[in-house]
Design an enzyme around this catalytic site. Structure first.
Site, short mmCIF file in Angstrom:
data_model
loop_
_atom_site.label_atom_id
_atom_site.label_comp_id
_atom_site.label_asym_id
_atom_site.label_seq_id
_atom_site.Cartn_x
_atom_site.Cartn_y
_atom_site.Cartn_z
CB SER A 115 42.13 28.90 -41.35
OG SER A 115 41.91 29.97 -42.25
CE LYS A 132 40.25 34.01 -34.97
NZ LYS A 132 40.06 33.98 -36.44
CD GLU A 172 42.15 39.42 -27.92
OE1 GLU A 172 42.17 39.13 -26.70
OE2 GLU A 172 42.41 38.59 -28.82
#
Ligand SMILES: *Cc1c(COP(=O)(O)O)cnc(C)c1O
Length: 398
Positions: free
Chosen positions: A375, A86, A108
């Site tokens: 990930s 991320k 968010e």
């Protein structure tokens, strides 16, 4: 509307009229930054010096031997600073915010991972950061709430609606409408209104570009399949981006089937959703017969996005990528395998991609390469996994 804002019938900008101005400003600034070597240099330097890129690829020798078929290779996004992919995206968006002269970051978050990644870069660049999170998620994900606070961010607990991610997205959009002059809205996945899906894909494409080069170096050829889990779809589209033009590389997205698609308790928007509008874009999403967004269910909190990035819907329709789904049980089994056979504790999200590779490997020849995007790392999931196993053993003992 400009057709480049769409992926087939998906994407676009389905927002309040007041947000069209800010979105156009953002798109123009991004297209300019994309072409600017200085912006790209700054981005690349932070990925190297702060995130620790490039991340390696790792051959799973023992796991592949056990399965007796294809060779499984991992792209190690778990080794990034903050432990997942991320941060690639939040660094890109925060640099763009600075370039646009914005003073404040908002985001968010559902499971809290994107909130932490945004709070991280806000601290790095010295910008105030406010994160919207559903009240239920605040309770469920309290360690991430504490992390965000530690990093200096303010967390707003949202009581509206079902008090989960979709309500946090609405609140963040509302904040942006009100404060767009000085505020940048950092979206955490390859979704939302244009230009977010394109921007997030570009920032995450470092995953696929690196992996492509690394496979050529290590194996002298490209992988046969590139496999990634799909929540909103950012790590998957980042991996796919490296191989989009390589027609021989099969692209495989893996959604969370939770307790099984038929039970309705899942997070599989492509396999189990319908066309609708969410988060400012036309996409496949989980909804009731009368169009209300349904909360997702998966053992992995990070696959909680009730829609999916619009480009994935299009790749599905055109057949360039295929989208399968993996249940909680299958993901947990894959998690155990990677721990025991390779000494790597994967995130539960990533375990879905791994489970798909484990399913496919036995019937494929040894020289087939399955490239899996790992990930993130699984330290954050330990409590969840223990609770899950405890509940399963209780059921099995009855
Ligand atoms: C958030 C998250 C995901 C899901 O997000 P995508 O946008 O679909 O990539 C997957 N893996 C990890 C480790 C995450 O934190």
């Amino acid at each position: 509307m400009n057709t480049t804002k769409h992926y087939g019938p998906y994407g676009g900008q389905y927002v309040a009229e007041t947000l069209m101005g800010p979105l156009n400003e953002l798109a123009a600034a991004y297209l300019e930054a994309k072409k600017d070597p200085e912006f790209q240099r700054e981005f690349t330097a932070l990925l190297k010096d702060y995130v620790g890129r490039e991340s390696p690829i790792t051959v799973c020798n023992r796991l592949s031997a056990k399965l007796g078929g294809a060779t499984i290779v991992l792209k190690r996004e778990d080794l990034n600073h903050t432990g997942a992919h991320k941060v690639n995206n939040t660094i890109g968006q925060a640099l763009l915010a600075k370039r646009m002269g914005k003073k404040r970051l908002i985001a968010e978050t559902g499971a809290g991972m994107h909130g932490v990644a945004t709070a991280t870069v806000a601290a790095l660049l010295g910008m105030p950061c406010e994160v919207y999170m559903g009240a239920i998620d605040v309770k469920r994900q309290s360690p991430n709430v504490e992390r965000m606070k530690m990093l200096g961010a303010t967390v707003h607990s949202i009581e509206e609606g079902s008090a989960t991610l979709k309500d946090a997205m609405n609140e963040a959009l509302r904040d942006w409408v009100t404060n767009c002059d000085d505020t940048f809205y950092v979206i955490g996945t390859a979704a939302g209104p244009y230009p977010y899906p394109e921007m997030v894909k570009d920032f995450q494409s470092v995953i696929g570009k690196e992996a492509r080069r690394q496979c050529l170096e290590k194996f002298g050829r490209l992988p046969d399949q590139a496999i990634a889990c799909v929540g909103g779809g950012s790590n998957a589209i980042g991996l796919f981006a490296g191989f989009m033009d390589d027609a021989d590389v099969k692209l495989v997205g893996v959604e969370a089937a939770g307790k099984g698609i038929a039970t309705g308790e899942h997070a599989a928007s492509i396999n189990g959703g319908r066309l609708g509008v969410l988060h400012g874009a036309k996409t496949m999403l989980l909804q009731t017969a009368d169009g209300n967004v349904i909360d997702t269910y998966s053992v992995s909190a990070g696959l909680d996005y009730p829609g999916v990035g619009p480009e994935h819907c299009h790749l599905h329709d055109t057949g360039r990528a295929e989208y399968s789904s993996i249940t909680d049980d299958e993901a947990i089994a894959a998690f155990d395998d990677l721990c025991r056979y390779e000494g790597i504790i994967p995130a539960l999200e990533s375990s879905h991609a791994l489970a798909e590779a484990i399913k496919r490997a036995p019937s494929l020849p040894k020289d087939t390469i399955l490239l899996v995007c790992l990930s993130g790392r699984g330290d954050k999931d330990l409590e969840n996994i223990l609770a899950y196993k405890k509940s399963r053993s209780t059921i099995q003992n009855i």
